[in-house]
Design an enzyme around this catalytic site. Structure first.
Site, PDB file in Angstrom:
ATOM      1  N   ILE A 298      13.813   8.080-104.111  1.00 43.10           N
ATOM      2  CA  ILE A 298      14.822   7.006-103.535  1.00 43.10           C
ATOM      3  C   ILE A 298      14.859   6.228-105.022  1.00 43.10           C
ATOM      4  CG2 ILE A 298      15.807   5.358-102.316  1.00 43.10           C
ATOM      5  CD1 ILE A 298      14.249   6.598 -99.790  1.00 43.10           C
ATOM      6  N   ASP A 299      15.844   6.412-105.928  1.00 41.71           N
ATOM      7  CA  ASP A 299      15.971   5.404-107.157  1.00 41.71           C
ATOM      8  C   ASP A 299      17.114   4.428-106.936  1.00 41.71           C
ATOM      9  OD1 ASP A 299      15.736   4.475-109.827  1.00 41.71           O
ATOM     10  OD2 ASP A 299      16.476   6.359-110.536  1.00 41.71           O
ATOM     11  N   SER A 300      16.735   3.374-106.939  1.00 41.37           N
ATOM     12  CA  SER A 300      17.642   2.149-107.080  1.00 41.37           C
ATOM     13  C   SER A 300      18.523   2.137-108.251  1.00 41.37           C
ATOM     14  CB  SER A 300      17.085   0.696-106.712  1.00 41.37           C
ATOM     15  OG  SER A 300      16.101   0.508-107.811  1.00 41.37           O
TER      16      SER A 300
END
Length: 305
Positions: A182-184
């Site tokens: 999960i890459d902001s």
């Protein structure tokens, strides 16, 4: 046999320091070196105390426990009880593991023994065990190396572990199961439908497509109107920009739906595109796709049983 007490004391000081630093390394504690040295000196002083009239006191289990509590308190302080207990338990674990290993090596290589009143006695020098000295000589460089070079990698992996999710992509009733990060920082959208775009390694499609078909998904130049591709109707072209490069294009697929399991919640998303990336996303294979953070925000998660 002559015992060189000063040498034995110094050997124990080095070993105690190593045990404390290994404990700090295992728990990722920020240490104060003067406190560690002071704790090591207190711990090694037991060698000298065993030659005093109060030596009997340090053979008592309760005294040994209080003594180790004092060592841990000097080295790491007392912020709260759980913090202190964790330090103490890790210190005991490291001590038992190291001590057991040195004991086993010492008696594995020991060839000269004597039997005194039914007890096996091994011969050693008055300078301490050879393996104890080897442990000191090898241990200090290793602790320095891992504390300086490897600890940051361990911390990064722990951050990644917290951000990893189980991802199931369904296309034409076929599923692709991968680990996703999960890459902001991933804010890629389809400019027309505004659907968020997640990135998937092309190798994850090997059980669904041939090498030629996978290669066709990684290059916009390979797309033509007469291309007979099983996913031709699902293909989308997504423009994107990378710092230092001109505008580029990414081929994405429209899946039936995507399921994301994260923190004991399951998210099922239909409005999403899956961009195909030709290269590996993680060198160690820890994850195979990059999840758009919006997929976990705009879709209410279902609590897993």
């Amino acid at each position: 046999m002559t015992i060189y007490l000063d040498v034995i004391w110094f050997l124990n000081l080095c070993i105690d320091l190593l045990l404390l630093y290994i404990t700090a390394l295992a728990l990722k504690r920020n240490v104060t070196h003067w406190r560690m040295i002071l704790a090591g000196m207190v711990a090694s002083s037991i060698v000298l105390l065993l030659f005093t009239p109060i030596a009997w006191l340090f053979y008592q289990p309760w005294m040994k426990f209080l003594f180790s509590m004092g060592i841990v308190f000097i080295a790491f302080g007392f912020r709260r009880f759980a913090f202190f207990l964790q330090n103490l338990c890790m210190f005991y674990f490291v001590t038992f593991m190291t001590g057991g290993g040195l004991f086993a090596l010492h008696y594995f290589w020991q060839t000269e023994v004597e039997i005194l009143e039914g007890v096996v006695i091994s011969k050693t020098s008055g300078y301490g065990s050879t393996f104890s000295w080897l442990f000191v000589l090898i241990g200090f460089p290793l602790v320095w190396y891992f504390s300086k070079s490897q600890l940051q990698q361990v911390e990064v992996k722990q951050v990644h572990y917290d951000q990893l999710a189980e991802v199931v992509i369904t296309i034409n009733e076929e599923t692709v199961e991968v680990k996703g990060l999960i890459d902001s920082g991933n804010q890629l959208h389809d400019p027309i439908t505004r659907a968020p775009v997640m990135i998937l390694e092309s190798t994850a499609l090997q059980h669904l497509l041939s090498e030629e078909q996978i290669k066709a998904l990684t290059s916009v130049d390979s797309i033509s109107t007469d291309l007979e591709h099983p996913f031709a109707e699902r293909m989308r072209i997504i423009p994107y920009r990378v710092v230092g490069h001109d505008q580029q294009f990414l081929i994405a697929l429209k899946p039936d739906y995507v399921k994301i399991k994260h923190h004991e919640q399951e998210h099922q998303i239909k409005k999403v595109l899956v961009g195909i990336n030709a290269s590996n996303l993680a060198n160690d294979g820890e994850y195979q796709c990059i999840v758009h953070p919006k997929l976990l925000i705009t879709n209410t998660g279902k609590k897993l049983a």
